[in-house]
Structure formats: C-alpha cells, structure tokens
Design an enzyme around this catalytic site. Structure first.
Site, PDB file in Angstrom:
ATOM      1  CE  LYS A  22     -40.243   4.748 -12.997  1.00 56.46           C
ATOM      2  NZ  LYS A  22     -41.455   4.654 -13.845  1.00 56.46           N
ATOM      3  CE1 TYR A  60     -40.323   8.809 -17.141  1.00 56.20           C
ATOM      4  CE2 TYR A  60     -40.337   9.793 -14.956  1.00 56.20           C
ATOM      5  CZ  TYR A  60     -40.191   8.677 -15.779  1.00 56.20           C
ATOM      6  OH  TYR A  60     -39.917   7.449 -15.231  1.00 56.20           O
ATOM      7  CG  HIS A 112     -36.435   5.317 -16.248  1.00 51.95           C
ATOM      8  ND1 HIS A 112     -37.306   5.689 -17.240  1.00 51.95           N
ATOM      9  CD2 HIS A 112     -35.179   5.563 -16.728  1.00 51.95           C
ATOM     10  CE1 HIS A 112     -36.609   6.156 -18.275  1.00 51.95           C
ATOM     11  NE2 HIS A 112     -35.319   6.091 -17.992  1.00 51.95           N
ATOM     12  CD  GLU A 160     -33.465   8.283 -20.020  1.00 51.04           C
ATOM     13  OE1 GLU A 160     -34.519   8.350 -20.654  1.00 51.04           O
ATOM     14  OE2 GLU A 160     -33.110   7.250 -19.401  1.00 51.04           O
ATOM     15  CG  ASN A 171     -43.540   1.551 -13.755  1.00 48.13           C
ATOM     16  OD1 ASN A 171     -42.841   2.359 -13.138  1.00 48.13           O
ATOM     17  ND2 ASN A 171     -43.751   1.637 -15.044  1.00 48.13           N
TER      18      ASN A 171
HETATM   19  N1  UDP Z   1     -46.962   6.061 -16.732  1.00 46.48           N
HETATM   20  C1  UDP Z   1     -48.147   6.297 -16.074  1.00 46.48           C
HETATM   21  N2  UDP Z   1     -49.328   6.001 -16.729  1.00 46.48           N
HETATM   22  C2  UDP Z   1     -49.358   5.490 -17.975  1.00 46.48           C
HETATM   23  C3  UDP Z   1     -48.145   5.264 -18.656  1.00 46.48           C
HETATM   24  C4  UDP Z   1     -46.967   5.560 -18.007  1.00 46.48           C
HETATM   25  O1  UDP Z   1     -48.158   6.763 -14.942  1.00 46.48           O
HETATM   26  O2  UDP Z   1     -50.459   5.236 -18.502  1.00 46.48           O
HETATM   27  C5  UDP Z   1     -45.695   6.357 -16.055  1.00 46.48           C
HETATM   28  C6  UDP Z   1     -44.965   5.086 -15.592  1.00 46.48           C
HETATM   29  O3  UDP Z   1     -44.336   5.359 -14.343  1.00 46.48           O
HETATM   30  C7  UDP Z   1     -43.955   4.899 -16.709  1.00 46.48           C
HETATM   31  C8  UDP Z   1     -43.582   6.340 -17.047  1.00 46.48           C
HETATM   32  O4  UDP Z   1     -44.833   7.049 -16.955  1.00 46.48           O
HETATM   33  O5  UDP Z   1     -42.853   4.111 -16.301  1.00 46.48           O
HETATM   34  C9  UDP Z   1     -43.009   6.547 -18.439  1.00 46.48           C
HETATM   35  O6  UDP Z   1     -43.877   5.957 -19.381  1.00 46.48           O
HETATM   36  P1  UDP Z   1     -43.314   5.090 -20.585  1.00 46.48           P
HETATM   37  O7  UDP Z   1     -44.450   4.819 -21.496  1.00 46.48           O
HETATM   38  O8  UDP Z   1     -42.110   5.765 -21.148  1.00 46.48           O
HETATM   39  O9  UDP Z   1     -42.936   3.708 -19.877  1.00 46.48           O
HETATM   40  P2  UDP Z   1     -41.521   3.032 -19.556  1.00 46.48           P
HETATM   41  O10 UDP Z   1     -40.542   3.481 -20.602  1.00 46.48           O
HETATM   42  O11 UDP Z   1     -41.136   3.476 -18.158  1.00 46.48           O
HETATM   43  O12 UDP Z   1     -41.800   1.556 -19.601  1.00 46.48           O
HETATM   44 MG    MG Z   2     -40.087   5.353 -21.356  1.00 47.71          MG
END
Ligand code: UDP
Ligand code: MG
Length: 138
Positions: free
Chosen positions: A9, A49, A115, A126, A112
């Site tokens: 990212k 997303y 992805h 994807e 974080n």
């Molecule tokens: N995210 C965020 N706030 C939150 C949860 C998620 O900004 O409270 C963002 C974060 O960058 C995350 C992405 O949204 O990686 C997608 O969320 P998901 O729950 O799918 O997490 P992932 O699959 O990336 O672990």
């Molecule tokens: Mg996810």
C-alpha cells in the site's frame, strides 16, 4: 500451487519499505508471478474495496489508497491465500502476531502496509481486476 493478490500500500512505498516487504514475502517461500506499480484512481480503489461501502472507514480508506503509488503482486505458494494472510497478520497491527509483516512495520489499522486476498474466490477476482490479461488464471 495456488495464487493470491498482494498490494504493498502507499504507506509501504512512502516509507521506503518495498524492498523489506518483498524480501519478507520471498523468504516465506512465495514466488512472484506478476508485479506492477500503479497509482490507484478513486474509482478503482472504490471498486476493489466495494464490500466496505458504507463503513465509517470507507472514505478515509479510499483517500489513503489513492494517496500515492502501490505495488501490485500476484504471488504463488501452496495454499497461497491462507499462507499469505498468516504471514501478514491481523488487520490491526497491534493485534497482529509477533513476526508478521503488519506487526513489524504497520502503523495503524488503516495504514497497515499490505493487502492480501481473503479467499480463493476473491483472489481470482482481484487478480483478474488488476491483471486482466494474465494467462495463468484458469
Ligand atoms: N480499514 C480501516 N479501518 C478499519 C478496518 C479496515 O481503515 O477499521 C482498512 C485497512 O486498510 C484494511 C482495509 O480497510 O486493510 C480492508 O479491511 P479488512 O477488514 O478487509 O482488512 P484486511 O482484509 O486488509 O485485513
Ligand atoms: Mg479484507
């Protein structure tokens, strides 16, 4: 062997962590099948997303994901989706296990670093979304 989609990212790119992230991914046995650097447009990030539409973090997430360049990778490994999710750790770096990519480098739940697809079905979608002509997708 199976495939997963990874994104390094914009925080990863800005913080000059591309090399460390890729070294970590390769050290854990993944082969890199496709790789490109892009700056996501808002409509692409929104489509990618879309399951998060309506969440309170959706707009800030799109702002973050379009704030700079990202590196898109198609990775190969046995049970690639599962294995990759394991080595990156939980979404929130504070909850991520010791030794995971997010625990080591991520700053917060949004920024974080990385992805990883969450199912084989989503990995397929994807990968096709970002690499539509990739011939190895069966
Ligand atoms: N995210 C965020 N706030 C939150 C949860 C998620 O900004 O409270 C963002 C974060 O960058 C995350 C992405 O949204 O990686 C997608 O969320 P998901 O729950 O799918 O997490 P992932 O699959 O990336 O672990
Ligand atoms: Mg996810």
């Amino acid at each position: 062997m199976s495939l997963t989609l990874a994104i390094l990212k914009p925080d990863c790119v800005r913080r000059r962590l591309i090399g460390k992230a890729i070294a970590f991914i390769e050290k854990h046995g993944f082969g890199i099948v496709c790789l490109k650097m892009v700056r996501l447009q808002r409509d692409e990030a929104g489509a990618f997303y879309n399951v998060h539409t309506g969440k309170e973090y959706f707009e800030p997430l799109l702002k973050f994901m379009t704030s700079g360049h990202s590196v898109l990778l198609v990775l190969e490994h046995e049970k690639a989706v599962q294995h990759f999710r394991k080595i990156i750790g939980a979404t929130d770096p504070q909850k991520a296990a010791e030794g995971t990519l997010r625990r080591m480098y991520a700053e917060n739940v949004r920024e974080n670093i990385v992805h990883g697809s969450d199912s084989d079905e989503n990995a397929k979608k994807e990968i096709a979304f970002f690499f539509p002509t990739m011939e190895i997708i069966k």
